[in-house]
Structures are given as structure tokens and as C-alpha cells.
Design an enzyme around this catalytic site. Sequence first.
Site, mmCIF file in Angstrom:
data_model
loop_
_atom_site.group_PDB
_atom_site.id
_atom_site.type_symbol
_atom_site.label_atom_id
_atom_site.label_comp_id
_atom_site.label_asym_id
_atom_site.label_seq_id
_atom_site.Cartn_x
_atom_site.Cartn_y
_atom_site.Cartn_z
ATOM 1 N N ALA A 70 -4.901 7.531 -3.871
ATOM 2 C CA ALA A 70 -3.529 7.126 -4.191
ATOM 3 C C ALA A 70 -3.605 5.637 -4.534
ATOM 4 O O ALA A 70 -3.397 4.764 -3.684
ATOM 5 C CB ALA A 70 -2.626 7.365 -2.992
ATOM 6 N N SER A 86 0.847 -1.199 0.000
ATOM 7 C CA SER A 86 0.000 0.000 0.000
ATOM 8 C C SER A 86 0.881 1.246 0.000
ATOM 9 O O SER A 86 2.061 1.181 -0.354
ATOM 10 C CB SER A 86 -0.940 -0.018 1.203
ATOM 11 O OG SER A 86 -1.895 1.007 1.079
ATOM 12 N N ASN A 87 0.325 2.379 0.394
ATOM 13 C CA ASN A 87 1.102 3.627 0.474
ATOM 14 C C ASN A 87 0.616 4.418 1.681
ATOM 15 O O ASN A 87 -0.272 3.980 2.403
ATOM 16 C CB ASN A 87 0.964 4.427 -0.830
ATOM 17 C CG ASN A 87 -0.494 4.678 -1.157
ATOM 18 O OD1 ASN A 87 -1.201 5.332 -0.414
ATOM 19 N ND2 ASN A 87 -0.953 4.130 -2.282
ATOM 20 N N TYR A 88 1.210 5.605 1.888
ATOM 21 C CA TYR A 88 0.942 6.357 3.122
ATOM 22 C C TYR A 88 -0.323 7.226 3.069
ATOM 23 O O TYR A 88 -0.553 8.014 3.967
ATOM 24 C CB TYR A 88 2.131 7.278 3.427
ATOM 25 C CG TYR A 88 3.393 6.544 3.791
ATOM 26 C CD1 TYR A 88 3.437 5.747 4.929
ATOM 27 C CD2 TYR A 88 4.531 6.668 3.009
ATOM 28 C CE1 TYR A 88 4.608 5.086 5.267
ATOM 29 C CE2 TYR A 88 5.699 6.006 3.345
ATOM 30 C CZ TYR A 88 5.734 5.215 4.477
ATOM 31 O OH TYR A 88 6.884 4.566 4.821
#
Length: 396
Positions: free
Chosen positions: A274, A206-208
Site C-alpha cells: 500500500a 502512512s496508512n493502515y
Amino acid sequence: MLAGKHILVGITGGIAAYKVATLVRLLVKEGADVKVVMTETAKQFITPLTMATLSKNPVLVDFFNPENGEWNSHVSLGLWADAYIIAPATANSVGKMAAGIADNLLLTTYLSAKCPVFVAPAMDLDMYRHPATEINIETLKSHGDTIIDAETGELASGLDGKGRMAEPETIVACLNSYFDASFSGLRVLVTAGPTYEKIDPVRYISNYSSGKMGYAIAETLAQQGADVILVSGPTHLSPLHPNIRRVNVVSANEMYEECLRLFPSCNIAVMCAAVADFTPENQEENKIKQKTDLTISLTKTKDIAAQLGRMKNDGQILAGFALETENEVDNAREKLSSKNLDFIVLNSLNDIGSGFGVDTNKIMIIDSNGTEIRFDTKSKKDVAKDIVSYIRQILS
Ligand code: CTP
């Protein structure tokens, strides 16, 4: 926007109370139905007679009328109001509101109000920048209250600094923009948050992204009358506005499917999520066990914005985001054209106060004619307002 609206004005005991006479006069001039509730100390700064005359309604101070025992119900006041504006809000009252203290009618009404609450603080500069006040103001924001920030200038103490109550015209403008229904009748798709790409039952890529930017856009659009569908990846946020319908997804592919299904019935789409660019080629059914080496093969996810760009008809507006770390403007321009967007919101991770997890953002909007509009660093809520007013300009 304010004609026929029930506006409850709460006055606490600060010198700026004198400006509330003008505020009430402006609200009445706009056609609002105004009621005033004051604290005992506020009466030292402006008389109930002045406020009753200007608001054309009796002013409420006590829980009951000592002459005849008639009860002033904070609950019904809170239900009556379409908006509650507390101006000036002294450091003392802001602190009590943050702590949930209810020792006067103004405060009990604050606790029982179902409507949006606007708070216009006013105090001396040192009180305003004291950490206790800053924390209290942040607490009010986290309750969903709108803070109409104090202005900088000469203060009653003779000192110069931040602490003057916002001008009555600014407060009226803020209420007007809240009741603005420019998006009513329009359906808007907003994507927000990250996506999770499953590796095995316990791991994912995943991402932040926190989702804050997308949720703020959804909230602002809904406040301005839009019917919002928020396709959200996993976040800890929950939308507040009743005009927002949230569709929860986990993976990029799920987000793709939902967006393709929903976009044809929408007038506008704002692609704020995102989305993971890669997903594991194989998702293991069982937990991958410890090995000396592990290589995960990734395959590209489908580009949702680009696909909506291909599907877009003439009447639809499609906006995207670009979060860049280098060659920011060129990369954003490339995405704008390759995804057939009407405009792109660029934020650079190199700008202080921009990016994942923080509450602020610094953006530039680039439109399909190549025009660049730069904005200062602002809270994500204020950035959302800028983006939404930009969309409103395109619509008009
Ligand atoms: N986007 C999308 N679907 C994807 C990837 C991105 O809809 N699979 C959207 C994002 O929501 C955003 C825009 O496309 O509005 C740009 O996303 P960004 O991650 O900045 O760029 P990418 O197109 O993924 O390109 P790169 O990662 O190479 O910068």
C-alpha cells in the site's frame, strides 16, 4: 510430489484414528517414506501392528523400549521428518501442543520438530467450537502450523456438525501442495506493507496496511519453490521461509528504487504494498513546533507498478492489487490497463472481512482479457494460495 519425502504421522486417541490407516496407505502409494508415532490412547483405536504393516516401519509409542532400553529419540524423529502430520489431533492433544506440554513421545516430537507441522483436528462439534479449542487452534496457527480444518458431517457421537477429521485424500492433497515445486527456478518480486513518508524527525504520513497479505503471498510462493525477494515497508512481521530475502524500505521512493533495480532479474512481480500516493514536498530537519496553523504541501509519489508495467518484457508477469471503496470493478479495470498489469486483485473495503489489519480477505481477480473470477471470504493465507495457483495457471 511426495516421492522420497520423509513423512511422520502422529496419531492421537480419537475414533478418526481408523482413517489414518488409509492416510498412511495413500502416502506410501505416493512413494513417501512413512513413520508413525502414536499416543498410548491411540492404540485403543487402531493397533500398532496395523500401522507398522502399512507404514513398513516400526511404530513408536514410548520414549524407550522397555525390553532392551533402546531410546526413541524425539529429536532425531523431528530432524528426520520433512513433514509431521498429526491426525487425528484430539482436543486434548491440540490443547497440550498449544500449551507446550510434552508428556508423550508424539508431543515431545512436536516440540522438537524442525519441519512444517500439519494438524488435522477431530472431535465432537461442541468441543470443536468451544472457545478454548478455538484459541488453541489459533495458537497453533501462530506457531506456523497448518491446520487442516475438520469437516462437517455425522460424528461418532451420532450428532451432526463440524468435527470430522478431514478425509485422508484431503490431507494428502494438502501435503502435495506443500511440496509442490512449480515455482522452482523462478524469481519473484513481492512488495508488501505500507510506506512511511517523513514529515519531520518525529512524524510521518502512512496508512493502515499490516503487510499480512503480501507476506502470505511471499510465504506461499517460497513454499512452492520460488526464490522470493520481498521488498517490505515497515511492518511487525517476519518472513519464515528460507527462500525469502527481505529488502527493507521505508518510503515510497526507496521502494521505487529497489523495485526498479530488482525487477529486470525477476520472472514475476506481485505489487501488494500500500504505497503512499503523496509525500511531503519538504521534509523538515527539525521537529515542527506548535503553531496555530500548519499546512503541509504534498507531492505525488512515483507509481512503482506503472513503471514496472512500462519496463515489463514479454516473459514477465506483473500483478497488482486494488483496494477500493467505490466503483470497485471499474476502478480496478482502469488500474489494470493504465499500469499494464497481467492481472489485478481487487478487494473492496465495503466487503466484511476485507481490508487492512484483519486476517481475512475477499478478492476478485480481473485479468487483462477482462475475465472476472470471484472468491469467497478466506483467511489471507488461503487467499495467497488462490492467487499463487492463479499465477501457476498463467505459467502453464
Ligand atoms: N502502486 C504502486 N506505486 C504507487 C501506488 C500504487 O506500485 N505509488 C501499486 C500498488 O502496490 C497496487 C496498485 O498500484 O498494486 C494499485 O494501488 P492503489 O493504492 O489501489 O491505487 P493507486 O494507483 O494508488 O490509485 P488510487 O489511490 O487513486 O486508488
